[in-house]
Design a protein around this motif. Structure first.
Motif, PDB file in Angstrom:
ATOM      1  N   MET A  10      48.844  92.545 -71.481  1.00  0.00           N
ATOM      2  CA  MET A  10      49.210  92.721 -72.881  1.00  0.00           C
ATOM      3  C   MET A  10      47.951  92.689 -73.757  1.00  0.00           C
ATOM      4  SD  MET A  10      50.532  88.980 -74.181  1.00  0.00           S
ATOM      5  CE  MET A  10      49.403  87.583 -74.199  1.00  0.00           C
ATOM      6  N   LYS A  11      48.049  93.323 -74.918  1.00  0.00           N
ATOM      7  CA  LYS A  11      47.005  93.205 -75.919  1.00  0.00           C
ATOM      8  C   LYS A  11      47.192  91.895 -76.675  1.00  0.00           C
ATOM      9  CE  LYS A  11      47.536  96.839 -78.414  1.00  0.00           C
ATOM     10  NZ  LYS A  11      47.314  97.819 -79.517  1.00  0.00           N
ATOM     11  N   ALA A  12      46.079  91.248 -76.966  1.00  0.00           N
ATOM     12  CA  ALA A  12      46.133  90.003 -77.733  1.00  0.00           C
ATOM     13  C   ALA A  12      44.861  89.863 -78.551  1.00  0.00           C
ATOM     14  CB  ALA A  12      46.297  88.804 -76.799  1.00  0.00           C
ATOM     15  N   ILE A  13      44.960  89.105 -79.612  1.00  0.00           N
ATOM     16  CA  ILE A  13      43.805  88.772 -80.441  1.00  0.00           C
ATOM     17  C   ILE A  13      43.411  87.353 -80.105  1.00  0.00           C
ATOM     18  CG2 ILE A  13      43.034  88.366 -82.810  1.00  0.00           C
ATOM     19  CD1 ILE A  13      45.166  90.562 -83.600  1.00  0.00           C
ATOM     20  N   VAL A  14      42.139  87.146 -79.785  1.00  0.00           N
ATOM     21  CA  VAL A  14      41.682  85.822 -79.385  1.00  0.00           C
ATOM     22  C   VAL A  14      40.564  85.347 -80.302  1.00  0.00           C
ATOM     23  CG1 VAL A  14      42.313  86.160 -76.970  1.00  0.00           C
ATOM     24  CG2 VAL A  14      39.998  86.726 -77.741  1.00  0.00           C
ATOM     25  N   ILE A  15      40.431  84.026 -80.367  1.00  0.00           N
ATOM     26  CA  ILE A  15      39.314  83.392 -81.061  1.00  0.00           C
ATOM     27  C   ILE A  15      38.170  83.286 -80.055  1.00  0.00           C
ATOM     28  CG2 ILE A  15      38.516  81.327 -82.269  1.00  0.00           C
ATOM     29  CD1 ILE A  15      41.505  80.705 -82.853  1.00  0.00           C
ATOM     30  N   SER A  16      37.138  84.108 -80.237  1.00  0.00           N
ATOM     31  CA  SER A  16      36.036  84.110 -79.267  1.00  0.00           C
ATOM     32  C   SER A  16      35.132  82.890 -79.424  1.00  0.00           C
ATOM     33  CB  SER A  16      35.211  85.393 -79.420  1.00  0.00           C
ATOM     34  OG  SER A  16      34.668  85.486 -80.731  1.00  0.00           O
ATOM     35  N   VAL A  26      44.761  82.157 -78.540  1.00  0.00           N
ATOM     36  CA  VAL A  26      45.472  83.186 -79.309  1.00  0.00           C
ATOM     37  C   VAL A  26      46.110  82.521 -80.522  1.00  0.00           C
ATOM     38  CG1 VAL A  26      47.275  84.946 -79.287  1.00  0.00           C
ATOM     39  CG2 VAL A  26      45.921  84.511 -77.213  1.00  0.00           C
ATOM     40  N   PRO A  27      45.706  82.910 -81.744  1.00  0.00           N
ATOM     41  CA  PRO A  27      46.304  82.308 -82.936  1.00  0.00           C
ATOM     42  C   PRO A  27      47.698  82.862 -83.214  1.00  0.00           C
ATOM     43  CG  PRO A  27      44.266  83.548 -83.451  1.00  0.00           C
ATOM     44  CD  PRO A  27      44.678  83.888 -82.060  1.00  0.00           C
ATOM     45  N   GLY A  28      48.275  82.386 -84.323  1.00  0.00           N
ATOM     46  CA  GLY A  28      49.563  82.911 -84.776  1.00  0.00           C
ATOM     47  C   GLY A  28      50.674  81.900 -84.664  1.00  0.00           C
ATOM     48  N   ILE A  29      51.315  81.553 -85.811  1.00  0.00           N
ATOM     49  CA  ILE A  29      52.344  80.515 -85.802  1.00  0.00           C
ATOM     50  C   ILE A  29      53.739  81.047 -86.093  1.00  0.00           C
ATOM     51  CG2 ILE A  29      50.667  78.744 -86.432  1.00  0.00           C
ATOM     52  CD1 ILE A  29      51.805  78.774 -89.275  1.00  0.00           C
ATOM     53  N   GLU A  30      53.888  82.363 -86.262  1.00  0.00           N
ATOM     54  CA  GLU A  30      55.227  82.921 -86.496  1.00  0.00           C
ATOM     55  C   GLU A  30      55.236  84.389 -86.093  1.00  0.00           C
ATOM     56  OE1 GLU A  30      56.384  83.256 -90.643  1.00  0.00           O
ATOM     57  OE2 GLU A  30      54.315  83.703 -91.232  1.00  0.00           O
ATOM     58  N   CYS A  31      56.440  84.912 -85.851  1.00  0.00           N
ATOM     59  CA  CYS A  31      56.550  86.329 -85.520  1.00  0.00           C
ATOM     60  C   CYS A  31      57.990  86.794 -85.669  1.00  0.00           C
ATOM     61  CB  CYS A  31      56.058  86.612 -84.102  1.00  0.00           C
ATOM     62  SG  CYS A  31      57.078  85.904 -82.787  1.00  0.00           S
ATOM     63  N   ALA A  32      58.120  88.118 -85.686  1.00  0.00           N
ATOM     64  CA  ALA A  32      59.418  88.771 -85.564  1.00  0.00           C
ATOM     65  C   ALA A  32      59.321  89.746 -84.408  1.00  0.00           C
ATOM     66  CB  ALA A  32      59.774  89.513 -86.853  1.00  0.00           C
ATOM     67  N   GLY A  66      49.575  81.835 -79.357  1.00  0.00           N
ATOM     68  CA  GLY A  66      50.450  82.180 -80.450  1.00  0.00           C
ATOM     69  C   GLY A  66      50.830  83.637 -80.518  1.00  0.00           C
ATOM     70  N   SER A  67      51.212  84.048 -81.711  1.00  0.00           N
ATOM     71  CA  SER A  67      51.904  85.327 -81.911  1.00  0.00           C
ATOM     72  C   SER A  67      51.006  86.514 -82.185  1.00  0.00           C
ATOM     73  CB  SER A  67      52.885  85.176 -83.079  1.00  0.00           C
ATOM     74  OG  SER A  67      52.198  84.770 -84.252  1.00  0.00           O
ATOM     75  N   TYR A  68      49.685  86.333 -82.201  1.00  0.00           N
ATOM     76  CA  TYR A  68      48.778  87.465 -82.374  1.00  0.00           C
ATOM     77  C   TYR A  68      48.660  88.211 -81.039  1.00  0.00           C
ATOM     78  CZ  TYR A  68      46.807  85.623 -86.850  1.00  0.00           C
ATOM     79  OH  TYR A  68      46.607  85.173 -88.138  1.00  0.00           O
ATOM     80  N   ALA A  69      49.756  88.734 -80.550  1.00  0.00           N
ATOM     81  CA  ALA A  69      49.786  89.346 -79.229  1.00  0.00           C
ATOM     82  C   ALA A  69      51.032  90.219 -79.105  1.00  0.00           C
ATOM     83  CB  ALA A  69      49.789  88.271 -78.138  1.00  0.00           C
ATOM     84  N   GLU A  70      51.045  91.053 -78.066  1.00  0.00           N
ATOM     85  CA  GLU A  70      52.222  91.888 -77.813  1.00  0.00           C
ATOM     86  C   GLU A  70      53.377  91.071 -77.270  1.00  0.00           C
ATOM     87  OE1 GLU A  70      50.613  96.323 -76.846  1.00  0.00           O
ATOM     88  OE2 GLU A  70      50.278  94.827 -75.266  1.00  0.00           O
ATOM     89  N   LEU A  71      53.074  89.969 -76.575  1.00  0.00           N
ATOM     90  CA  LEU A  71      54.097  89.112 -75.992  1.00  0.00           C
ATOM     91  C   LEU A  71      53.733  87.653 -76.249  1.00  0.00           C
ATOM     92  CD1 LEU A  71      54.451  90.882 -72.517  1.00  0.00           C
ATOM     93  CD2 LEU A  71      56.240  90.803 -74.266  1.00  0.00           C
ATOM     94  N   VAL A  72      54.751  86.824 -76.470  1.00  0.00           N
ATOM     95  CA  VAL A  72      54.513  85.406 -76.656  1.00  0.00           C
ATOM     96  C   VAL A  72      55.708  84.628 -76.128  1.00  0.00           C
ATOM     97  CG1 VAL A  72      55.499  85.357 -79.000  1.00  0.00           C
ATOM     98  CG2 VAL A  72      53.820  83.625 -78.334  1.00  0.00           C
TER      99      VAL A  72
END
Length: 326
Positions: free
Chosen positions: A1-7, A57-63, A93-99
């Motif tokens: 999956m694609k995800a955004i990470v804190i490098s 992977v950050p992100g505390i909410e999603c739809a 977290g939710s900065y990703a295609e799947l969580v």
């Protein structure tokens, strides 16, 4: 999956798009295909390292839609929103295609709103609802002062309080933002110079409750703002994390005034603060009907995450921003 990470902990530029293995839901979790997520200042604090070591992977909410629910409670394809449950803090977290998210922090939604619109609601409205009606016990006809009202959480609190039939005093540090808050239905907008108690006294308003997002550096002033037996709830730290120095309840806490704190990141979705208590379907219905102006002020693409964090930290958005994943 694609995800955004804190490098590495630091400025927005440390956020990188990469590939990670698809997560697998454990018992008690739900796997969500993320369609959009909201942007929150908590994610900037985590990215910067202000809250210590956090998930990559950050992100505390999603739809999004349910990909798998081992319990069978939620069928694949069900439209859901998810909030907190350790996302972005103790688990990816939710900065990703799947969580994967604890099932207690996931709820199905019955709404025709688009993904970006759905993602603009969960964190700020669940937090505002708990603060206003759980901690403060706000009643129709009462007057609440929302301190830090131009933030996305502050605007959610103004919207819910006005819809509830309360009178709202809203604060901002910038006079140019007053028309925004008046448009949300605020009875009066006060320019926060750090001495609101004096302004409220001069206005002749009796304040029943304070919904305080500025935090520690305004606490003494907020306590002095409410009427005898009034209530103050602190929910944010827009003014910084410096502790309240030499706080003395005898000198600083007026007799009869009730002080409480609501930290959604630590309790929302837990047994004492179930997500099911928050009337999200009713809130979404009012957003669809235009009763609650809760649609995002700006939506970014997944690959625009660095710019999204720059805009969030600059503070000029004046409302909730979201990111779409597709």
């Amino acid at each position: 999956m694609k995800a955004i990470v804190i490098s590495a902990y630091g400025p927005p530029e440390v956020l990188h798009v990469t590939e990670l293995p698809d997560p697998v839901p454990a018992r008690g979790e739900v796997l969500i295909r993320v369609k959009a997520f909201g942007l929150n200042h908590a994610e900037a604090y985590m990215r910067a390292g202000a809250w210590g070591d956090v998930a990559a992977v950050p992100g505390i909410e999603c739809a999004g839609s349910v990909e798998a629910d081992p319990s069978g409670r939620l069928a694949p394809g069900t439209r859901v929103v998810a909030v907190l449950g350790g996302m972005g803090r103790t688990r990816n977290g939710s900065y990703a295609e799947l969580v994967t998210v604890p099932a207690t922090n996931v709820t199905a939604v019955d709404s025709s709103l688009g993904w970006a619109e759905l993602a603009a609601v969960p964190e700020v409205y669940a937090t505002a609802w708990n603060g206003l009606f759980g901690n403060l016990g706000l009643r129709p006809g009462e007057r609440v002062l929302v301190r830090g009202a131009t933030s996305s959480l502050g605007q959610a609190a103004v919207n819910l309080a006005v819809d509830h039939g309360a009178k709202v005093l809203a604060t901002t540090r910038d006079r140019a933002h007053a028309p925004l808050l008046e448009g949300l239905g605020a009875e009066e907008v006060l320019i926060d110079d750090g001495r609101l108690a004096a302004q409220v006294e001069r206005s002749g308003h009796a304040v029943d409750a304070v919904f305080d997002l500025v935090g520690n550096n305004a606490l003494r002033d907020s306590l002095a703002t409410v009427r005898p037996r009034g209530r103050v709830c602190q929910l944010g730290f827009l003014g910084g994390f410096e502790p309240v120095r030499d706080f003395d309840p005898i000198a600083d806490l007026p007799s009869g005034v009730q002080l409480s704190f609501f930290g959604s990141a630590f309790v929302l979705g837990g047994p004492d603060y179930p997500l099911a208590d928050v009337p999200l379907d009713a809130i979404y219905a009012k957003v669809e009907a235009g009763v609650l102006p809760a649609r995002p002020v700006r939506t970014f693409r997944f690959d625009e995450i660095v710019e999204a964090h720059r805009v969030m930290e600059a503070g000029g958005a004046l409302g909730k921003m979201t990111v779409t994943v597709d």
